[in-house]
Design a protein around this motif. Sequence first.
Motif, PDB file in Angstrom:
ATOM      1  N   LEU A 168       0.735  -1.236   0.021  1.00  0.00           N
ATOM      2  CA  LEU A 168      -0.025  -0.005  -0.029  1.00  0.00           C
ATOM      3  C   LEU A 168       1.008   1.144  -0.018  1.00  0.00           C
ATOM      4  O   LEU A 168       1.821   1.323   0.812  1.00  0.00           O
ATOM      5  CB  LEU A 168      -0.929   0.111   1.223  1.00  0.00           C
ATOM      6  N   ASN A 169       0.379   2.119  -0.966  1.00  0.00           N
ATOM      7  CA  ASN A 169       1.267   3.433  -1.047  1.00  0.00           C
ATOM      8  C   ASN A 169       2.546   3.442  -1.811  1.00  0.00           C
ATOM      9  O   ASN A 169       3.381   4.250  -1.745  1.00  0.00           O
ATOM     10  CB  ASN A 169       1.318   4.252   0.221  1.00  0.00           C
ATOM     11  N   ASP A 223      -2.982   3.372  -4.035  1.00  0.00           N
ATOM     12  CA  ASP A 223      -3.644   3.873  -2.547  1.00  0.00           C
ATOM     13  C   ASP A 223      -4.576   2.891  -2.131  1.00  0.00           C
ATOM     14  O   ASP A 223      -5.512   3.618  -1.307  1.00  0.00           O
ATOM     15  CB  ASP A 223      -4.058   5.260  -3.011  1.00  0.00           C
ATOM     16  N   GLU A 228      -5.546  -1.279  -1.048  1.00  0.00           N
ATOM     17  CA  GLU A 228      -5.278  -2.708  -0.958  1.00  0.00           C
ATOM     18  C   GLU A 228      -6.307  -3.670  -2.004  1.00  0.00           C
ATOM     19  O   GLU A 228      -7.535  -3.168  -2.005  1.00  0.00           O
ATOM     20  CB  GLU A 228      -5.314  -3.251   0.178  1.00  0.00           C
ATOM     21  N   VAL A 231      -2.285  -5.454  -4.515  1.00  0.00           N
ATOM     22  CA  VAL A 231      -1.521  -4.254  -3.775  1.00  0.00           C
ATOM     23  C   VAL A 231      -2.197  -4.592  -2.191  1.00  0.00           C
ATOM     24  O   VAL A 231      -3.063  -5.059  -1.928  1.00  0.00           O
ATOM     25  CB  VAL A 231      -2.182  -2.605  -4.098  1.00  0.00           C
ATOM     26  N   GLY A 232      -1.153  -4.554  -1.165  1.00  0.00           N
ATOM     27  CA  GLY A 232      -1.542  -4.545   0.192  1.00  0.00           C
ATOM     28  C   GLY A 232      -1.299  -6.178   0.805  1.00  0.00           C
ATOM     29  O   GLY A 232      -0.212  -6.813   0.209  1.00  0.00           O
TER      30      GLY A 232
END
Length: 465
Positions: free
Chosen positions: A301-302, A355, A357, A377-378
């Motif tokens: 994440l990010n 930005d 998950e 993501v995440g």
Amino acid sequence: MKYILFIALLLFSTHLVISQNTQSEIDGGEHGYVPEQSECLNEQQRQLIIQQLKSQSLLLKSEGRLAFSEENRGTNPLFIWPVQKKQGLEYNSVWSISNYVDHNPTSPNALLDYNCGSRTYDTSSGYDHQGLDIFTWPFSWKQMDNDDAEIIAAAAGQIIAKSDGNFDRSCDFSTITPWNAIYIQHSDGSVAWYGHMKNGSLTTKNVGDTVVVGEYLGIVGSSGVSTGPHLHFEVWQDGTYTQLIDPYVGACNSLNSVSWWNSQKPYTNPGINAVLTHSANVDFNNCPNSETTNESDNFMLNDMAYFYIYLRDQYIGSMFNVKIIRPDGSYLLDADYTSTNDYYASYWWWSRVVDMEGIWQWQATYEGETVIHSFSVGALSIDDEELQELSVYPNPFSDTISINSSTIIHSVTIFDFTGKSVVLFEKKSPEGIRELDLSTLSQGIYFADIKGDNKEQKVIKLLKK
């Protein structure tokens, strides 16, 4: 024969028109520009090959093993495309065209391809390009190192000669080292030359053996006079090697009046070769070093992610659309771009912070074709140190896959490319999960979220064929 790698990274001036109101930075440029060419075989090498081919044919005939005979001469073959991606490679395509046969006997700089264009070359020594050049894209050297682009028999026939063992990372025209090649005669007596192959990649079949259409012959390489991995495909009408054939039919083909292709591709053949995500910018490196691609399908994440598309035959006025789609269906990027230049091969990229998950989609649409690349993501991006050695096989798979791990696997959740959970497997014995039956799944891309007994976790992308 020519193929120079030239990367023009056009920062702040990308030769694309952005068709949206919001700011959408784009960088990229052209790949494959060639300022000069040279014959792939000097005249001495060419004559030695012809002499070898004639000698091998006579030997096969004397042994009663020559498949071709005048009495049983067939019609000319209809070729399939001689380059294919290896099974399981997620790229959409692996090639583009740099040169066709030159039909203008005047030289230099008197260029005429079958379509009355100038997508060919000649030299001051009097050589007019005699074949079709198919180069690999994207990442020519990485593709060669990983055996990603396979050369296959365009038509059935008999191997009448082959040459292997030569240096295959040529970068300029100064070499005198011969190429690695295979030569196949068809039932009508015509002979196809497949040149510049990777050292050691040629089929293990011997001279005199037959091949069927589509059979593996070798890997695209850069042996002989070459400046990057590509296939030189050259066709002769018969074993005298006096009448060249251009497989393409067109208004300016002075050699033959019919197409030798089973399905002739368009002169300009725009398409998407790959849609990929990267953890950092691609470094194309200098010839003959393999590219540092930094490909990644897993991000935290990010993280900053880099989104690349790789196109072939991008032409003036053509438009493509790109979308970065969050797991909830919202867009991180949605933009149209119109090209103001022609490119045989091009790449364009964007960088964005991811930005949310879940399972994301990176999507490109060009010339009516849409290619989607999924990434996580995440939580689904976790690659636990304890499971680094874990592997699954086969991948791509048909029905079942096996898990090879020293860690006891507690559960496996299968997600489709939209991020939806479709199958859950849980441990039913002390040995843990070792095999997954995925026969009910449709063809496509999936993610396996694998968890160990001590909460170790790893995500692997799967491809069902």
